[in-house]
Design a protein around this motif. Structure first.
Motif, PDB file in Angstrom:
ATOM      1  N   PRO A 273      33.194 -43.569  -6.824  1.00 42.25           N
ATOM      2  CA  PRO A 273      32.557 -44.115  -8.028  1.00 42.25           C
ATOM      3  C   PRO A 273      32.031 -45.540  -7.778  1.00 42.25           C
ATOM      4  O   PRO A 273      32.552 -46.276  -6.958  1.00 42.25           O
ATOM      5  N   GLY A 274      30.985 -45.880  -8.485  1.00 40.16           N
ATOM      6  CA  GLY A 274      30.425 -47.224  -8.379  1.00 40.16           C
ATOM      7  C   GLY A 274      29.198 -47.259  -7.506  1.00 40.16           C
ATOM      8  O   GLY A 274      28.146 -47.699  -7.933  1.00 40.16           O
ATOM      9  N   LEU A 275      29.321 -46.782  -6.276  1.00 42.16           N
ATOM     10  CA  LEU A 275      28.193 -46.820  -5.354  1.00 42.16           C
ATOM     11  C   LEU A 275      27.242 -45.640  -5.548  1.00 42.16           C
ATOM     12  O   LEU A 275      26.089 -45.702  -5.132  1.00 42.16           O
ATOM     13  N   SER A 276      27.716 -44.569  -6.165  1.00 40.88           N
ATOM     14  CA  SER A 276      26.856 -43.388  -6.304  1.00 40.88           C
ATOM     15  C   SER A 276      25.628 -43.671  -7.172  1.00 40.88           C
ATOM     16  O   SER A 276      24.573 -43.072  -6.957  1.00 40.88           O
ATOM     17  N   ASP A 277      25.727 -44.607  -8.112  1.00 41.84           N
ATOM     18  CA  ASP A 277      24.552 -44.968  -8.917  1.00 41.84           C
ATOM     19  C   ASP A 277      23.460 -45.572  -8.040  1.00 41.84           C
ATOM     20  O   ASP A 277      22.272 -45.316  -8.254  1.00 41.84           O
ATOM     21  N   GLU A 278      23.868 -46.378  -7.046  1.00 42.88           N
ATOM     22  CA  GLU A 278      22.894 -46.975  -6.122  1.00 42.88           C
ATOM     23  C   GLU A 278      22.222 -45.894  -5.275  1.00 42.88           C
ATOM     24  O   GLU A 278      21.012 -45.929  -5.050  1.00 42.88           O
ATOM     25  N   VAL A 279      23.004 -44.937  -4.806  1.00 47.64           N
ATOM     26  CA  VAL A 279      22.461 -43.849  -3.992  1.00 47.64           C
ATOM     27  C   VAL A 279      21.508 -43.000  -4.840  1.00 47.64           C
ATOM     28  O   VAL A 279      20.429 -42.620  -4.391  1.00 47.64           O
ATOM     29  N   HIS A 280      21.894 -42.738  -6.080  1.00 50.28           N
ATOM     30  CA  HIS A 280      21.027 -41.978  -6.993  1.00 50.28           C
ATOM     31  C   HIS A 280      19.686 -42.687  -7.157  1.00 50.28           C
ATOM     32  O   HIS A 280      18.620 -42.056  -7.083  1.00 50.28           O
ATOM     33  N   ALA A 281      19.718 -44.005  -7.344  1.00 52.96           N
ATOM     34  CA  ALA A 281      18.486 -44.777  -7.517  1.00 52.96           C
ATOM     35  C   ALA A 281      17.602 -44.683  -6.271  1.00 52.96           C
ATOM     36  O   ALA A 281      16.371 -44.581  -6.386  1.00 52.96           O
ATOM     37  N   LEU A 282      18.202 -44.706  -5.082  1.00 51.72           N
ATOM     38  CA  LEU A 282      17.420 -44.580  -3.843  1.00 51.72           C
ATOM     39  C   LEU A 282      16.731 -43.224  -3.769  1.00 51.72           C
ATOM     40  O   LEU A 282      15.548 -43.129  -3.409  1.00 51.72           O
ATOM     41  N   HIS A 283      17.445 -42.168  -4.114  1.00 53.66           N
ATOM     42  CA  HIS A 283      16.844 -40.826  -4.092  1.00 53.66           C
ATOM     43  C   HIS A 283      15.733 -40.709  -5.137  1.00 53.66           C
ATOM     44  O   HIS A 283      14.696 -40.106  -4.866  1.00 53.66           O
ATOM     45  N   ARG A 284      15.952 -41.297  -6.283  1.00 55.68           N
ATOM     46  CA  ARG A 284      14.916 -41.273  -7.324  1.00 55.68           C
ATOM     47  C   ARG A 284      13.657 -41.979  -6.811  1.00 55.68           C
ATOM     48  O   ARG A 284      12.551 -41.458  -6.961  1.00 55.68           O
ATOM     49  N   ARG A 285      13.834 -43.135  -6.166  1.00 58.02           N
ATOM     50  CA  ARG A 285      12.679 -43.867  -5.607  1.00 58.02           C
ATOM     51  C   ARG A 285      11.952 -43.036  -4.559  1.00 58.02           C
ATOM     52  O   ARG A 285      10.727 -42.958  -4.545  1.00 58.02           O
ATOM     53  N   PHE A 286      12.717 -42.409  -3.654  1.00 56.43           N
ATOM     54  CA  PHE A 286      12.088 -41.617  -2.586  1.00 56.43           C
ATOM     55  C   PHE A 286      11.290 -40.459  -3.179  1.00 56.43           C
ATOM     56  O   PHE A 286      10.123 -40.259  -2.839  1.00 56.43           O
ATOM     57  N   HIS A 287      11.917 -39.676  -4.038  1.00 54.94           N
ATOM     58  CA  HIS A 287      11.275 -38.445  -4.521  1.00 54.94           C
ATOM     59  C   HIS A 287      10.195 -38.725  -5.565  1.00 54.94           C
ATOM     60  O   HIS A 287       9.273 -37.918  -5.694  1.00 54.94           O
ATOM     61  N   THR A 288      10.260 -39.843  -6.232  1.00 57.94           N
ATOM     62  CA  THR A 288       9.192 -40.219  -7.158  1.00 57.94           C
ATOM     63  C   THR A 288       7.948 -40.612  -6.366  1.00 57.94           C
ATOM     64  O   THR A 288       6.821 -40.310  -6.758  1.00 57.94           O
ATOM     65  N   ALA A 289       8.155 -41.259  -5.210  1.00 58.74           N
ATOM     66  CA  ALA A 289       7.033 -41.691  -4.358  1.00 58.74           C
ATOM     67  C   ALA A 289       6.423 -40.530  -3.567  1.00 58.74           C
ATOM     68  O   ALA A 289       5.287 -40.619  -3.123  1.00 58.74           O
ATOM     69  N   HIS A 290       7.187 -39.463  -3.383  1.00 58.09           N
ATOM     70  CA  HIS A 290       6.712 -38.334  -2.566  1.00 58.09           C
ATOM     71  C   HIS A 290       6.462 -37.138  -3.457  1.00 58.09           C
ATOM     72  O   HIS A 290       6.276 -36.082  -3.169  1.00 58.09           O
TER      73      HIS A 290
END
Length: 159
Positions: free
Chosen positions: A142-159
């Motif tokens: 818990p805690g860091l998974s929000d950061e990882v989620h945000a990274l995936h959102r950035r990647f897949h929104t850009a692609h």
């Protein structure tokens, strides 16, 4: 429960995932650590090259096989931003690496990708212990998974 030192390794995994994202790759990062806490190797995803096997967990398993004695591998820990896929779980098990600690689970990742409309991967998602039943596994953290989620959102929104 992960220690403060282990949280430092997990934060590094998130940094490596962000580095992967910055070079146009999917955001995954991993760190291989000895029993005494020494970082031996780290990597991030490199699948943008066209080779879908270039996951950091797989690369670290190969590195460990080439550079560590079996007893050192068994005592080591792989910290990673995302739970190992079946390919990486198998590599981890075959090489005889020890514990895995991951930030975000495959289940979390699958739900995030579904939410973003990303097609299912060509390989079924399985928990690590379905593939490598004797590996000690801890996660999600818990805690860091929000950061990882945000990274995936950035990647897949850009692609």
């Amino acid at each position: 429960m992960v220690s403060d030192g282990e949280m430092r390794h997990l934060r590094r995994c998130v940094e490596l995932a962000a580095e992967a994202l910055e070079v146009g790759d999917e955001p995954f990062g991993s760190v291989l650590v000895t029993a005494d806490g020494t970082v031996l190797a780290e990597d991030h995803n490199r699948v943008a090259s066209g080779d879908s096997t270039r996951h950091p967990e797989f690369e670290l398993a190969r590195w460990a096989a080439a550079n560590m004695a079996p007893e050192e591998r068994a005592a080591a820990t792989v910290y990673t931003s995302g739970e190992h896929c079946p390919m990486c779980s198998a590599a981890h098990g075959w090489v005889g690496l020890g514990r895995i600690v991951y930030v975000a689970s495959s289940e979390q990742l699958s739900s995030w990708l579904t939410e973003l409309g990303v097609p299912a991967p060509p390989v079924r998602t399985l928990p690590i212990n379905e593939v490598a039943p004797h590996v000690e596994v801890e996660g999600p953290i818990p805690g860091l998974s929000d950061e990882v989620h945000a990274l995936h959102r950035r990647f897949h929104t850009a692609h």
